[in-house]
Design a protein around this motif. Structure first.
Motif, PDB file in Angstrom:
ATOM      1  N   PRO A  25       0.800  -1.234   0.000  1.00  0.00           N
ATOM      2  CA  PRO A  25       0.000   0.000   0.000  1.00  0.00           C
ATOM      3  C   PRO A  25       0.828   1.277   0.000  1.00  0.00           C
ATOM      4  CG  PRO A  25       0.087  -0.903   2.211  1.00  0.00           C
ATOM      5  CD  PRO A  25       0.802  -1.897   1.320  1.00  0.00           C
ATOM      6  N   HIS A  26       2.135   1.182  -0.147  1.00  0.00           N
ATOM      7  CA  HIS A  26       2.995   2.364  -0.164  1.00  0.00           C
ATOM      8  C   HIS A  26       3.807   2.400  -1.459  1.00  0.00           C
ATOM      9  CE1 HIS A  26       5.106  -0.993   1.848  1.00  0.00           C
ATOM     10  NE2 HIS A  26       6.142  -0.581   1.142  1.00  0.00           N
ATOM     11  N   HIS A  27       4.272   3.585  -1.814  1.00  0.00           N
ATOM     12  CA  HIS A  27       5.184   3.718  -2.943  1.00  0.00           C
ATOM     13  C   HIS A  27       6.542   3.137  -2.548  1.00  0.00           C
ATOM     14  CE1 HIS A  27       2.246   6.311  -4.778  1.00  0.00           C
ATOM     15  NE2 HIS A  27       2.406   7.278  -3.883  1.00  0.00           N
ATOM     16  N   GLN A  28       7.310   2.701  -3.565  1.00  0.00           N
ATOM     17  CA  GLN A  28       8.628   2.145  -3.276  1.00  0.00           C
ATOM     18  C   GLN A  28       9.600   2.449  -4.415  1.00  0.00           C
ATOM     19  OE1 GLN A  28       9.668  -2.316  -3.198  1.00  0.00           O
ATOM     20  NE2 GLN A  28       9.442  -1.798  -1.025  1.00  0.00           N
ATOM     21  N   VAL A  29      10.836   2.740  -4.027  1.00  0.00           N
ATOM     22  CA  VAL A  29      11.930   2.895  -4.984  1.00  0.00           C
ATOM     23  C   VAL A  29      13.008   1.891  -4.619  1.00  0.00           C
ATOM     24  CG1 VAL A  29      13.684   4.447  -5.923  1.00  0.00           C
ATOM     25  CG2 VAL A  29      11.442   5.356  -5.292  1.00  0.00           C
ATOM     26  N   VAL A  30      13.489   1.143  -5.599  1.00  0.00           N
ATOM     27  CA  VAL A  30      14.540   0.144  -5.386  1.00  0.00           C
ATOM     28  C   VAL A  30      15.784   0.617  -6.135  1.00  0.00           C
ATOM     29  CG1 VAL A  30      15.195  -2.284  -5.611  1.00  0.00           C
ATOM     30  CG2 VAL A  30      12.787  -1.671  -5.275  1.00  0.00           C
ATOM     31  N   LEU A  31      16.876   0.855  -5.388  1.00  0.00           N
ATOM     32  CA  LEU A  31      18.112   1.387  -5.957  1.00  0.00           C
ATOM     33  C   LEU A  31      19.243   0.384  -5.782  1.00  0.00           C
ATOM     34  CD1 LEU A  31      17.303   4.662  -4.260  1.00  0.00           C
ATOM     35  CD2 LEU A  31      17.939   4.703  -6.663  1.00  0.00           C
ATOM     36  N   PRO A  32      20.011   0.103  -6.844  1.00  0.00           N
ATOM     37  CA  PRO A  32      21.052  -0.930  -6.758  1.00  0.00           C
ATOM     38  C   PRO A  32      22.311  -0.443  -6.055  1.00  0.00           C
ATOM     39  CG  PRO A  32      21.060   0.052  -8.938  1.00  0.00           C
ATOM     40  CD  PRO A  32      19.924   0.692  -8.201  1.00  0.00           C
ATOM     41  N   LEU A  33      22.835  -1.290  -5.164  1.00  0.00           N
ATOM     42  CA  LEU A  33      24.152  -1.080  -4.561  1.00  0.00           C
ATOM     43  C   LEU A  33      25.141  -2.107  -5.097  1.00  0.00           C
ATOM     44  CD1 LEU A  33      23.042  -0.491  -0.870  1.00  0.00           C
ATOM     45  CD2 LEU A  33      23.855   1.257  -2.470  1.00  0.00           C
ATOM     46  N   ALA A  34      24.663  -3.339  -5.287  1.00  0.00           N
ATOM     47  CA  ALA A  34      25.491  -4.419  -5.830  1.00  0.00           C
ATOM     48  C   ALA A  34      24.568  -5.482  -6.413  1.00  0.00           C
ATOM     49  CB  ALA A  34      26.374  -5.029  -4.750  1.00  0.00           C
ATOM     50  N   GLY A  35      25.028  -6.141  -7.476  1.00  0.00           N
ATOM     51  CA  GLY A  35      24.257  -7.236  -8.050  1.00  0.00           C
ATOM     52  C   GLY A  35      23.072  -6.768  -8.880  1.00  0.00           C
ATOM     53  N   THR A  36      22.180  -7.712  -9.160  1.00  0.00           N
ATOM     54  CA  THR A  36      21.039  -7.462 -10.047  1.00  0.00           C
ATOM     55  C   THR A  36      19.757  -7.997  -9.428  1.00  0.00           C
ATOM     56  OG1 THR A  36      22.435  -7.623 -12.024  1.00  0.00           O
ATOM     57  CG2 THR A  36      20.075  -7.932 -12.353  1.00  0.00           C
ATOM     58  N   LEU A  37      18.676  -7.245  -9.578  1.00  0.00           N
ATOM     59  CA  LEU A  37      17.345  -7.694  -9.191  1.00  0.00           C
ATOM     60  C   LEU A  37      16.478  -7.690 -10.448  1.00  0.00           C
ATOM     61  CD1 LEU A  37      15.585  -8.533  -6.737  1.00  0.00           C
ATOM     62  CD2 LEU A  37      14.801  -6.154  -6.633  1.00  0.00           C
ATOM     63  N   GLU A  38      16.073  -8.892 -10.872  1.00  0.00           N
ATOM     64  CA  GLU A  38      15.184  -9.003 -12.030  1.00  0.00           C
ATOM     65  C   GLU A  38      13.756  -8.744 -11.552  1.00  0.00           C
ATOM     66  OE1 GLU A  38      15.892 -12.668 -14.224  1.00  0.00           O
ATOM     67  OE2 GLU A  38      17.855 -12.792 -13.255  1.00  0.00           O
ATOM     68  N   MET A  39      13.076  -7.800 -12.215  1.00  0.00           N
ATOM     69  CA  MET A  39      11.753  -7.404 -11.756  1.00  0.00           C
ATOM     70  C   MET A  39      10.749  -7.370 -12.895  1.00  0.00           C
ATOM     71  SD  MET A  39      12.310  -4.419  -8.893  1.00  0.00           S
ATOM     72  CE  MET A  39      10.668  -4.795  -8.224  1.00  0.00           C
TER      73      MET A  39
END
Length: 256
Positions: A25-39
């Motif tokens: 129910p909230h907004h979200q921002v995902v920022l990379p520090l290391a590696g990969t997140l497939e979304m």
């Protein structure tokens, strides 16, 4: 899943290889520090890695799976930060959930990551940081979509999963399905660096993760991160962080 109760909350997270799906129910921002997140955000696929972030408006279903040793800065927002781009930003993100950002935001993310504890960070500092992140990403929404070219994404995944090996640029290009000059062009265009320097950075990320989360001997960490020996590892690590691996472990070990 924890629902934030503050206007903005920052946290550090790592993701397993298994794919998970949810909405919140909230907004979200995902920022990379290391590696990969497939979304996959509401049917739009992309990789969160390098200079690419994901912006997920509240209520949007999304799936995610980690790749390699990874770490991400997560910004949860219960209401759009103010002053800033507010409603327009989240409306634009619904159509373009993957956004490129510049080196200044990389620096801010790393600065905040060093200051976030096990329970995350809230309060005024996270609200101010959230506003800065949203304002920076809004510039990316006004320009180009951020999905990485497939050959570049393949090269990054290959480097992350084989960072302990003696990789050559030719081997990376072969795995990506392009020639070496094209690979250099892709890395320069999207990351402003060469494949070799990007790999060196990934090795340091991997070593930092092992120092933070394990008690393995330094010589073993050096080999597992692709360095010829402990001395080479120590020199590279000190050059990047300003401190030797042992001192870094004393300061950050067991924090996550």
């Amino acid at each position: 899943m924890t629902v934030p109760t503050e206007p903005a909350h920052l946290a550090l997270r790592r993701y397993a290889r298994e794919t998970h799906h949810h909405a919140h129910p909230h907004h979200q921002v995902v920022l990379p520090l290391a590696g990969t997140l497939e979304m996959d955000v509401d049917g739009r696929g992309g990789d969160v890695t390098g200079d690419c972030a994901a912006v997920i408006p509240r209520g949007r279903p999304h799936g995610f799976a980690g790749s390699g040793d990874n770490a991400f800065l997560i910004l949860d927002i219960t209401a759009p930060p103010s002053p800033g781009n507010g409603r327009e930003f989240w409306q634009a993100a619904a159509e373009q959930p993957f956004v490129r950002f510049d080196a200044s935001l990389h620096g801010l993310c790393r600065f905040m990551a060093e200051r976030i504890g096990p329970d995350g960070l809230g309060g005024v500092r996270s609200e101010v940081t959230g506003s800065m992140i949203v304002e920076t990403l809004a510039r990316g929404l006004d320009t180009v979509p951020a999905a990485l070219p497939r050959p570049l994404a393949r090269a990054i995944r290959f480097m992350e999963s084989h960072c302990s090996e003696a990789l050559t640029v030719a081997a990376i290009a072969r795995e990506a399905g392009v020639g070496t000059s094209r690979l250099f062009t892709l890395f320069d265009t999207h990351f402003g660096t060469s494949p070799g320097r990007y790999l060196a950075r990934q090795r340091l990320h991997h070593a930092r993760w092992l120092l933070e989360t394990t008690r393995r001997p330094l010589a073993e960490i050096a080999l597992a991160s692709g360095y010829a020996d402990q001395s080479t590892f120590t020199r590279a690590f000190r050059r990047e962080t300003g401190m030797p691996p042992a001192a870094y472990r004393r300061r950050h070990g067991g924090r996550r």
